[in-house]
Design a protein around this motif. Structure first.
Motif, PDB file in Angstrom:
ATOM      1  N   ASN A 142       0.531  -1.083  -0.105  1.00 43.98           N
ATOM      2  CA  ASN A 142       0.084   0.359  -0.260  1.00 43.98           C
ATOM      3  C   ASN A 142       0.900   0.883   0.689  1.00 43.98           C
ATOM      4  N   LEU A 143       2.016   1.267   1.002  1.00 50.74           N
ATOM      5  CA  LEU A 143       2.688   2.415   0.653  1.00 50.74           C
ATOM      6  C   LEU A 143       3.650   2.290  -0.543  1.00 50.74           C
ATOM      7  N   ASP A 144       4.421   1.105  -1.228  1.00 51.71           N
ATOM      8  CA  ASP A 144       4.413   1.508  -2.743  1.00 51.71           C
ATOM      9  C   ASP A 144       3.943   2.185  -3.790  1.00 51.71           C
ATOM     10  N   PRO A 183       3.831  -3.327  21.485  1.00 56.52           N
ATOM     11  CA  PRO A 183       4.192  -4.945  21.678  1.00 56.52           C
ATOM     12  C   PRO A 183       3.923  -5.293  20.413  1.00 56.52           C
ATOM     13  N   HIS A 184       4.954  -5.665  20.074  1.00 54.25           N
ATOM     14  CA  HIS A 184       5.310  -6.725  18.644  1.00 54.25           C
ATOM     15  C   HIS A 184       3.935  -8.181  18.586  1.00 54.25           C
ATOM     16  N   ASN A 185       2.937  -7.974  18.413  1.00 54.70           N
ATOM     17  CA  ASN A 185       1.795  -8.854  18.382  1.00 54.70           C
ATOM     18  C   ASN A 185       1.133  -9.305  16.735  1.00 54.70           C
ATOM     19  N   PRO A 186       1.630  -9.174  15.718  1.00 56.33           N
ATOM     20  CA  PRO A 186       0.941  -9.072  14.828  1.00 56.33           C
ATOM     21  C   PRO A 186       0.291 -10.241  14.239  1.00 56.33           C
ATOM     22  N   PRO A 187      -1.207 -10.161  13.678  1.00 58.71           N
ATOM     23  CA  PRO A 187      -1.385 -11.441  13.166  1.00 58.71           C
ATOM     24  C   PRO A 187      -0.860 -12.087  12.729  1.00 58.71           C
ATOM     25  N   GLU A 188      -1.354 -13.855  13.125  1.00 57.16           N
ATOM     26  CA  GLU A 188      -0.545 -15.029  12.637  1.00 57.16           C
ATOM     27  C   GLU A 188      -0.045 -15.211  11.462  1.00 57.16           C
ATOM     28  N   ARG A 189      -1.925 -14.089  10.382  1.00 58.18           N
ATOM     29  CA  ARG A 189      -2.413 -14.221   8.996  1.00 58.18           C
ATOM     30  C   ARG A 189      -0.132 -14.211   8.386  1.00 58.18           C
ATOM     31  N   ILE A 190       0.405 -12.484   9.556  1.00 62.15           N
ATOM     32  CA  ILE A 190       0.510 -12.234   8.684  1.00 62.15           C
ATOM     33  C   ILE A 190       2.396 -12.384   9.081  1.00 62.15           C
ATOM     34  N   TRP A 195       2.001  -5.207   8.599  1.00 60.11           N
ATOM     35  CA  TRP A 195       0.695  -4.740   9.585  1.00 60.11           C
ATOM     36  C   TRP A 195      -0.112  -2.868   8.862  1.00 60.11           C
ATOM     37  N   PHE A 196       1.297  -2.371  10.022  1.00 59.88           N
ATOM     38  CA  PHE A 196       1.387  -1.119   9.448  1.00 59.88           C
ATOM     39  C   PHE A 196       0.585  -0.777   8.234  1.00 59.88           C
ATOM     40  N   ASP A 197       1.380  -1.141   6.777  1.00 61.22           N
ATOM     41  CA  ASP A 197       0.905  -0.901   5.786  1.00 61.22           C
ATOM     42  C   ASP A 197      -0.385  -1.398   5.799  1.00 61.22           C
ATOM     43  N   GLU A 198      -0.574  -2.137   5.790  1.00 62.08           N
ATOM     44  CA  GLU A 198      -2.028  -2.362   5.739  1.00 62.08           C
ATOM     45  C   GLU A 198      -3.399  -2.090   6.426  1.00 62.08           C
TER      46      GLU A 198
END
Length: 452
Positions: A53-55, A209-216, A238-241
């Motif tokens: 998305n940022l790209d 905290p670095h707790n991203p969704p497992e799918r990512i 995740w931030f980009d999403e």
């Protein structure tokens, strides 16, 4: 009589002011990353992190790969975006008053917290100035200076100090991590009211905290990559999403063509491969890992997309956004209004940019120099760091002042700043040191010139 009437009618048309419809001020969306290295995007060349998305935003933006924040710590960095001033000017140099001089949660400590927040009252903030142009504004994510209304926003999420739990965003820190519904509701409100709007989107991402969704996270778990690095990489995606969610919202509301997007990060981050913390020479430091960030401006039909080779600083963002809104820029702002250059492609006439580093804890809330650790300047390929004897308080380990003398780097040949060239280039050091002194004369602190 008919001749007289006709003459008067023609004369009235001749002297009447033209009432051509004024151009609608653009919506302004500030996308603000929290703790991310300047390298950690696909469009900046990272070999693993995916930021589609940022790209996409970069492809339609004027992109400054050599963008910088003047202070590599979130609170002073955000205060600079709100006011357009250096931390040494707005006075909010660190995140908290030093616990060495006032016990946390004591009346004295809370009084010092309140005094730091009050420094914002000395300035017309960006949302306040946009409000004078009819803008509605929404705050979400990080904010340290009290409630969203204290910072001048018409709408927002952060309750702020002195409310219980108010510190650096409180309720606002759920944005992105738990969706963007508050932003969607605000945009609906602004569009229905036919008002231009300003969005401050500063989510607690990719911040720990670095707790991203497992799918990512599953994408980044590979042999040879530690869990802490994999989690940080996933947080960047995740931030980009979530940025994609905000941009899609603007598109779905039919607002893209009249929206100025601005992107940057508040300060850098280099992930420690063996812990959840950041590595040396990143956050809180004046090295590239702490202060460098891509800065992007996108406004369809107004700003020419493409790579910009000049230096840019977050100090430019306030005057540039205000100019886009048709608002008068306050006197004395050190940054540049880049809009004319972005619209025409003309080169930016600026020789150098400056910055400063202070301790995380503010030793003396009325004297920024008490916590001054570094000042720096970048001119062309050269970057000079000068080190000062300010008090570091409880975060001493994060300030690499082991190399006490001047540090000179060739950023083009050595962007990782591995080789200090100061001893080989004394004339360059002397020249750049004079420029630093002209920019910000230090009164009390001593320059550290050599190792003890």
């Amino acid at each position: 009589m008919k001749f007289l009437i006709c003459t008067l009618i023609l004369f009235s048309f001749a002297i009447a002011p033209t009432h051509a419809k004024a151009e609608t001020p653009p919506n302004i969306v500030l996308l603000l990353s929290d703790d991310q290295a300047w390298t950690d995007y696909s469009f900046m060349g990272h070999e693993a992190i995916q930021t589609p998305n940022l790209d996409a935003l970069a492809r339609r933006s004027a992109v400054f790969r050599r963008g910088y924040v003047p202070t590599a710590l979130c609170r002073p960095s955000l205060a600079t975006l709100l006011t357009g001033h250096y931390a040494s000017t707005h006075g909010i140099t660190g995140n908290d008053p030093s616990p060495k001089y006032a016990k946390p949660d004591s009346k004295l400590y809370d009084a010092r917290r309140a005094q730091l927040i009050s420094y914002l009252d000395r300035f017309d903030t960006v949302p306040e100035l946009l409000g004078k142009r009819g803008y509605l504004s929404h705050q979400s994510g990080k904010l340290w200076e009290g409630s969203y209304t204290n910072a001048g926003f018409t709408d927002g999420m952060t309750r702020g100090f002195p409310n219980p739990g108010g510190r650096h965003g409180d309720d606002g820190l759920t944005i992105g991590r738990q969706g963007i519904e508050p932003i969607a509701e605000f945009v609906d409100k602004a569009v229905a009211a036919k008002k231009p709007f300003f969005l401050w989107y500063a989510p607690f991402l990719p911040h720990s905290p670095h707790n991203p969704p497992e799918r990512i996270l599953s994408k980044y778990k590979t042999d040879g990559r530690t869990d802490s690095v994999a989690k940080y990489f996933a947080m960047c995606e995740w931030f980009d999403e979530t940025c994609g969610d905000v941009m899609k919202l603007i598109d779905d509301k039919g607002q893209r063509d009249n929206t100025l997007f601005v992107y940057l990060t508040d300060n850098g981050w280099i992930q420690d491969p063996n812990s959840s913390k950041y590595a040396m020479r990143s956050k809180q430091t004046p090295y590239e890992g702490g202060i460098r960030t891509p800065i992007m401006y996108s406004w369809p039909g107004k700003i020419i997309p493409g790579e910009r080779t000049e230096l840019a600083t977050s100090l430019d963002i306030a005057p540039t956004m205000l100019a886009a809104a048709g608002q008068t820029i306050p006197d004395g702002l050190p940054g540049l209004n880049l809009l004319p250059n972005l619209e025409t492609g003309a080169a930016i006439e600026r020789d150098r940019i400056f910055g400063e580093s202070f301790a995380h804890d503010v030793a003396d809330i009325e004297n920024p120099e008490a916590s001054l650790l570094f000042r720096w300047v970048i001119e062309g390929k050269w970057k000079l760091l000068l080190t000062y004897d300010g008090e570091t308080n409880r975060y001493t380990s994060t300030h690499p002042r082991t190399e006490k003398g001047p540090q000179l780097f060739d950023l083009i040949a050595d962007p990782a700043e591995k080789t200090n060239l100061a001893s080989d280039n004394p004339k360059v050091v002397a020249k750049l040191a004079r420029e630093i002194e002209k920019w910000y004369p230090v009164k009390e602190r001593k320059t550290i010139t050599s190792a003890p």
